[in-house]
Design an enzyme around this catalytic site. Structure first.
Site, PDB file in Angstrom:
ATOM      1  CG  HIS A  69      33.156  -0.892  37.486  1.00 54.62           C
ATOM      2  ND1 HIS A  69      31.907  -0.373  37.744  1.00 54.62           N
ATOM      3  CD2 HIS A  69      33.361  -1.872  38.402  1.00 54.62           C
ATOM      4  CE1 HIS A  69      31.400  -1.012  38.778  1.00 54.62           C
ATOM      5  NE2 HIS A  69      32.250  -1.930  39.192  1.00 54.62           N
ATOM      6  CG  HIS A 148      32.163  -9.763  36.276  1.00 55.05           C
ATOM      7  ND1 HIS A 148      32.942 -10.115  37.377  1.00 55.05           N
ATOM      8  CD2 HIS A 148      31.200  -8.931  36.756  1.00 55.05           C
ATOM      9  CE1 HIS A 148      32.451  -9.534  38.447  1.00 55.05           C
ATOM     10  NE2 HIS A 148      31.395  -8.803  38.108  1.00 55.05           N
TER      11      HIS A 148
HETATM   12  P1  A2P Z   1      30.735  -6.218  40.329  1.00 59.12           P
HETATM   13  O1  A2P Z   1      32.205  -6.070  40.236  1.00 59.12           O
HETATM   14  O2  A2P Z   1      30.260  -7.577  40.011  1.00 59.12           O
HETATM   15  O3  A2P Z   1      29.992  -5.222  39.507  1.00 59.12           O
HETATM   16  P2  A2P Z   1      28.389  -2.234  45.663  1.00 59.12           P
HETATM   17  O4  A2P Z   1      27.759  -1.128  44.866  1.00 59.12           O
HETATM   18  O5  A2P Z   1      27.482  -3.404  45.886  1.00 59.12           O
HETATM   19  O6  A2P Z   1      29.051  -1.759  46.904  1.00 59.12           O
HETATM   20  O7  A2P Z   1      29.568  -2.793  44.759  1.00 59.12           O
HETATM   21  C1  A2P Z   1      30.524  -1.954  44.188  1.00 59.12           C
HETATM   22  C2  A2P Z   1      31.323  -2.765  43.190  1.00 59.12           C
HETATM   23  O8  A2P Z   1      32.137  -3.720  43.862  1.00 59.12           O
HETATM   24  C3  A2P Z   1      30.496  -3.530  42.201  1.00 59.12           C
HETATM   25  O9  A2P Z   1      31.132  -3.378  40.968  1.00 59.12           O
HETATM   26  C4  A2P Z   1      30.483  -4.942  42.730  1.00 59.12           C
HETATM   27  O10 A2P Z   1      30.294  -6.017  41.879  1.00 59.12           O
HETATM   28  C5  A2P Z   1      31.806  -5.034  43.446  1.00 59.12           C
HETATM   29  N1  A2P Z   1      31.670  -5.864  44.644  1.00 59.12           N
HETATM   30  C6  A2P Z   1      30.798  -5.685  45.667  1.00 59.12           C
HETATM   31  N2  A2P Z   1      30.998  -6.598  46.637  1.00 59.12           N
HETATM   32  C7  A2P Z   1      32.007  -7.395  46.222  1.00 59.12           C
HETATM   33  C8  A2P Z   1      32.693  -8.528  46.768  1.00 59.12           C
HETATM   34  N3  A2P Z   1      32.367  -9.045  47.963  1.00 59.12           N
HETATM   35  N4  A2P Z   1      33.675  -9.095  46.033  1.00 59.12           N
HETATM   36  C9  A2P Z   1      34.018  -8.611  44.853  1.00 59.12           C
HETATM   37  N5  A2P Z   1      33.430  -7.543  44.267  1.00 59.12           N
HETATM   38  C10 A2P Z   1      32.439  -6.937  44.934  1.00 59.12           C
END
Ligand code: A2P
Length: 217
Positions: A69, A148
């Site tokens: 995603h 991304h």
């Molecule tokens: P990404 O979008 O780079 O894949 P997690 O499993 O660590 O809780 O994260 C769930 C999703 O949210 C993942 O897709 C992750 O990164 C994104 N994510 C986690 N923390 C943040 C943040 N502080 N800011 C933006 N996106 C985040």
């Protein structure tokens, strides 16, 4: 009512259809496989291993997590700043559940993450939150620069790192660092930005259908 009491999701984003997820994963695996074998990559292997001469199998080095995603807004169930405001945005409400076509314009690899850069259209930017680039300290990059898809993370690395790695490469480019052109690959041109940062700019962007929705976990 009960709807208002429901907590906000972990995050909003575009979720790739499962059939294209496999295709994108294969493309990324093929790229890692090829990158592994390049002399230029071997020359900088210590970026990944900490020691010279050790081998690294990039396909093993990165672990894939969950469904592919492109995160728009990380809400952390309402605890993240701006989470509530995001859900009140007209575009978010109106476009929730709609299908989009995402354009993947580059693949990048660092010692921490592997990901795909997503180039957002004007309409897609309506769903982009106000500040994810600034939150990461990149104040001068255009909105949407952080968009991304995380394709894999090294051991002990959280997926949030992927967007930060992308912003780091884009900041270097913006500062006028052209990187070291390595070679023309079948998929596009490969550039090295130092410290284990590799960027493959795709000759033909990969277009993939994706649904704008949210994830509760
Ligand atoms: P990404 O979008 O780079 O894949 P997690 O499993 O660590 O809780 O994260 C769930 C999703 O949210 C993942 O897709 C992750 O990164 C994104 N994510 C986690 N923390 C943040 C943040 N502080 N800011 C933006 N996106 C985040």
């Amino acid at each position: 009512g009960p709807l208002e009491e429901m907590s906000l999701p972990l995050f909003f984003g575009w979720f790739l259809l499962s059939s294209v997820q496999d295709k994108v994963r294969c493309t990324s695996m093929d790229f890692l496989k090829t990158l592994d074998t390049l002399e230029a990559f071997k020359k900088h292997l210590s970026d990944f291993t900490g020691k010279a001469e050790k081998e690294v199998d990039l396909e093993q080095y990165f672990q894939a997590k969950g469904t592919l995603h492109c995160t728009t807004k990380f809400c952390d169930y309402g605890k993240a700043p701006g989470a509530k405001q995001y859900t009140q945005n007209t575009a978010v409400k109106e476009l929730y559940g709609s299908a989009f076509e995402l354009s993947l314009s580059a693949l990048f690899v660092t010692p921490r993450t592997v990901g795909a850069r997503v180039s957002l259209t004007e309409e897609q930017l309506l769903l982009w939150p106000a500040d994810p680039e600034e939150e990461a300290g990149s104040t001068s990059l255009p909105r949407g620069s952080r968009a991304h898809i995380t394709l894999g993370c090294a051991e002990h690395v959280e997926p949030v790192q992927t967007g930060l790695d992308l912003l780091e490469i884009l900041t270097l480019q913006q500062e006028g660092q052209q990187g070291e052109p390595i070679e023309e690959m079948e998929l596009g041109s490969l550039t090295y930005y130092g410290e284990g940062r590799w960027l493959l700019t795709l000759r033909e962007p990969i277009c993939t259908p994706a649904c704008f929705s949210s994830f509760y976990g």
